[in-house]
Write a protein that holds these residues in place. Sequence first.
Motif, mmCIF file in Angstrom:
data_model
loop_
_atom_site.group_PDB
_atom_site.id
_atom_site.type_symbol
_atom_site.label_atom_id
_atom_site.label_comp_id
_atom_site.label_asym_id
_atom_site.label_seq_id
_atom_site.Cartn_x
_atom_site.Cartn_y
_atom_site.Cartn_z
ATOM 1 N N VAL A 10 0.856 -1.187 0.000
ATOM 2 C CA VAL A 10 0.000 0.000 0.000
ATOM 3 C C VAL A 10 0.890 1.234 0.000
ATOM 4 O O VAL A 10 1.822 1.333 0.808
ATOM 5 N N SER A 35 -0.290 -7.639 -4.903
ATOM 6 C CA SER A 35 -1.081 -6.480 -5.322
ATOM 7 C C SER A 35 -0.397 -5.185 -4.886
ATOM 8 O O SER A 35 0.428 -5.172 -3.969
ATOM 9 N N SER A 37 -1.604 -1.100 -4.089
ATOM 10 C CA SER A 37 -2.724 -0.169 -3.938
ATOM 11 C C SER A 37 -2.205 1.226 -3.631
ATOM 12 O O SER A 37 -1.387 1.406 -2.721
ATOM 13 N N TYR A 38 -2.675 2.197 -4.397
ATOM 14 C CA TYR A 38 -2.349 3.597 -4.150
ATOM 15 C C TYR A 38 -3.537 4.258 -3.456
ATOM 16 O O TYR A 38 -4.668 4.195 -3.955
ATOM 17 N N SER A 186 -4.271 -0.977 -8.089
ATOM 18 C CA SER A 186 -5.528 -0.256 -7.884
ATOM 19 C C SER A 186 -5.259 1.143 -7.354
ATOM 20 O O SER A 186 -4.304 1.365 -6.614
ATOM 21 N N THR A 187 -6.117 2.057 -7.768
ATOM 22 C CA THR A 187 -6.083 3.437 -7.281
ATOM 23 C C THR A 187 -7.334 3.651 -6.453
ATOM 24 O O THR A 187 -8.454 3.598 -6.977
ATOM 25 N N LEU A 188 -7.157 3.873 -5.149
ATOM 26 C CA LEU A 188 -8.278 3.940 -4.220
ATOM 27 C C LEU A 188 -8.437 5.351 -3.653
ATOM 28 O O LEU A 188 -7.547 5.833 -2.951
ATOM 29 N N LYS A 304 -12.398 -0.128 1.124
ATOM 30 C CA LYS A 304 -11.373 -0.825 0.357
ATOM 31 C C LYS A 304 -9.972 -0.407 0.781
ATOM 32 O O LYS A 304 -9.023 -1.183 0.659
ATOM 33 N N ALA A 308 -7.256 -3.088 2.154
ATOM 34 C CA ALA A 308 -5.920 -3.164 1.560
ATOM 35 C C ALA A 308 -4.841 -3.071 2.630
ATOM 36 O O ALA A 308 -3.837 -3.793 2.589
#
Length: 471
Positions: A10, A35, A37-38, A186-188, A304, A308
């Motif tokens: 993350v 994975s 995640s940003y 993924s961009t959250l 989310k 993450a």
Amino acid sequence: MDTPRPRGIVVFGGGTATNSLVDVFESLRESRNCSLSYIIPISDNGGSSSELIRVFGGPGIGDVRSRLVRLIPDSEADAGRAAIKALFNHRLSSDPLRARSEWLDIVEGRDQLWADMSSEKRELIRSIFNHVNLEIVKRARPSSVFNFAKASIGNLFLTGARVFTGSLESAVYLLSTICAIPSTVSTLPAINSNFTHHICAGLADGSHITGQNAISHPSAPTALPDTRAAADENNDNNDHVLRETEAHDRIEDATLPGSLPSLRKPYIDFSKADADDDDLPARIERIWYINPYGHEIWPLANPKVVAALQAASAVIYSVGSLYTSLVPNLILRGVGAAISNDGPASRLRKKVMILNASVDRETGPLSRPLTATDFVRAIARAGAESQGHFGHQGRDDEVRRYVTHLIYLEGEGVPAVDRDELAALGVDGIRVYGRRTDGVLQYDEAGLARALEAVMGKPEMVRSRRNTSTQ
């Protein structure tokens, strides 16, 4: 039973600064086959986002768009990808009339930006542009029309998709799909919301500055007086604020009547370069979220984001603005607990801060800039506030719950690093070498990647049926 090892990376960070390190984080993800995640804040109310917020309301999506477009895979053989990147990165003219004409050419499919794009993607994208254009026309009033000057085409697309679907995450999903961003990344948005969320900075002298743009760029304190007594002590200023509020109330847009004037102004034109040379009146002590009237609120993080973090083997605080790119993510309810959880799996988690290579307006005054120790304490304080702990934020014995390692550069203008101080807080300091580009010190990507690999250790071997014995 063996404790399951956390997986996934993350990264907390805003727009431009973290974009420069995307390739480093992707190489780290590939080496671990996990994975990535940003986590992106949605509190920015400057630039073209300010006009979209004024007319449509909703979150500030400039940094989300910037990250999504940066993540488009490069391919010299695929002209369509380059065309999509050019389209969503495009900004209209600074002249409002010319910008409106350019926008209509894009909506009608006549602009050269469409030249290398496939017809199916062009028509899908144009359908969203047509929708947002119709909404802009519907919202036009004698007192308020949309200003297309310097508008980001990508921001207009995300806003149109959000308004059409009624969902921010659906808009992000649609843009991610069109851009062919791999499912491993993924961009959250930090908050999954159709509403605008603003931040406020409390300064050491007791004054407040409301709105991210006002914090990051030259501005006088902007908060309304909290009490009638305080107002009476400064009647001239209070009368000015009331007159300004009344003037804004005559304009029909997406802002609520009586909202703070500083949150309703357009901030299309500003200079980031000037901001770094203009000190704040005093050092920032705290950041919090406010409603349109200036009252403190405590928003929930995007579920989310929390998921993450709970599954992550590494949390990375990337380079960028400390108080407007990092802290707004960390003070959200649910985030601090997910980072600092003392469960068996989370004890294996590495929490790495990549220290900025320079100080800025937020981490000054330039005569007394923040040190590396101040940076990690600010992170710990934000994590504690996320959990409602306002009495002992940033306490030294809790810093390691949020930061375990700090990667830094040495050179002129870099925040001072005292490794003994960091060690006393339980934080390991790791120096890496950088490079100067046009006189600006930057991280060398290869050196930073090696440092991150060293912190995280050897990648865990993925077990398969071939190397698993049966009994």
